[in-house]
Design an enzyme around this catalytic site. Structure first.
Site, mmCIF file in Angstrom:
data_model
loop_
_atom_site.group_PDB
_atom_site.id
_atom_site.type_symbol
_atom_site.label_atom_id
_atom_site.label_comp_id
_atom_site.label_asym_id
_atom_site.label_seq_id
_atom_site.Cartn_x
_atom_site.Cartn_y
_atom_site.Cartn_z
ATOM 1 N N LYS A 38 -5.338 38.519 -17.532
ATOM 2 C CA LYS A 38 -5.480 39.313 -18.748
ATOM 3 C C LYS A 38 -6.026 38.475 -19.907
ATOM 4 C CE LYS A 38 -4.261 43.293 -17.114
ATOM 5 N NZ LYS A 38 -5.244 44.407 -17.009
ATOM 6 N N TYR A 65 -1.122 37.271 -13.389
ATOM 7 C CA TYR A 65 -1.339 38.413 -14.269
ATOM 8 C C TYR A 65 -1.664 37.937 -15.680
ATOM 9 C CZ TYR A 65 -0.583 42.959 -16.489
ATOM 10 O OH TYR A 65 -0.742 44.127 -17.199
#
Length: 256
Positions: A163, A159
């Site tokens: 991002k 994650y």
């Protein structure tokens, strides 16, 4: 075309697509877009959720359509563009809000979980920017990033990496698609969404820590992020591109 609300920032006469627009931040963005005057197609992989949000968008005066989309499939994104543009006209605004979060330490995360987060959160944004960028003659793309792009988060390696990639992709796409299309990202802090579950419930240790480290003394609601998206999609941000807009209530990251 739906009528704009009484706001100095308006999306009247705009047509928008919100990918990941059936829950959480994406849904809030789709609904605020409609209230700001835009016609909106909000999509995800779930047919029932797509139909539900389309009904709500219609009730708020927006022209819309029900179409599912899987950002892991380029053909699905192509179909989304074609169906949406047929229903609400040339697309002026794209929001990339689909997300996936796998939780495991670096040493234990499976390749399946790693690849899913990267494919949904980063490659999916790239696919959508590519498909829509080829077809949009003007307008705005808004990518939903995360404070995790610049902050170490335990048990979220894919994650965090995805991002961080979204931020870099946003800046690169802004350079490639300008001056016709502006590309920006929103970097939310802690947001109370279904994806967060009960993590931010009142009285939990995490919630107390967040409140103590946030000048506004609360976690964000999806509508807080949606307001930033309305701004970036509007003419009020006509000279803003390649920007990563932090919306975290002033959260103190100094010890992270």
């Amino acid at each position: 075309m739906s009528e704009a609300s009484d706001s100095t920032v308006t999306l009247s006469n705009r047509s928008a697509v919100v990918i990941g627009g059936t829950s959480g931040i994406g849904r809030a963005i789709a609904l605020q877009f409609a209230e700001s005057g835009a016609d909106v197609v909000a999509t995800s992989r779930r047919t029932e959720a797509v139909e539900d949000v389309a009904e709500e968008l219609s009730s708020r005066g927006a022209e819309t359509a029900s179409v599912t989309c899987d950002v892991r499939d380029e053909d699905s994104i192509e179909n989304l563009y074609e169906t949406a543009s047929d229903a609400i006209g040339d697309i002026d605004v794209l929001v990339n809000s689909a997300g996936s979060v796998a939780k495991a330490p670096v040493t234990e995360m499976t390749m399946e979980d790693w690849e899913r987060d990267i494919d949904v959160n980063l490659t999916g944004v790239f696919r959508a920017c590519q498909v829509f960028g080829r077809n949009m003659s003007s307008g705005s793309i808004v990518n939903i990033s995360s404070m995790s792009a610049n902050q170490a988060r335990e048990e979220r390696p894919a994650y965090c990496a995805s991002k961080s990639g979204v931020n870099g992709l946003t800046r690169a796409a802004a350079a490639d698609l300008g001056p016709e299309v502006r590309v920006n990202a929103i970097e939310p802090g802690f947001v109370d969404t279904p994806l967060a579950g009960d993590a931010f419930a009142e009285g939990t240790d995490l919630r107390e820590e967040i409140d103590e480290r946030t000048p506004l003394e609360r976690v964000a609601e999806p509508d807080d992020i949606a307001g930033a998206a309305v701004y970036l999609a509007s003419d009020a941000a006509s000279f803003t591109t390649g920007e990563i807009l932090t919306v975290d209530g002033g959260y103190d990251r100094s010890s992270l």
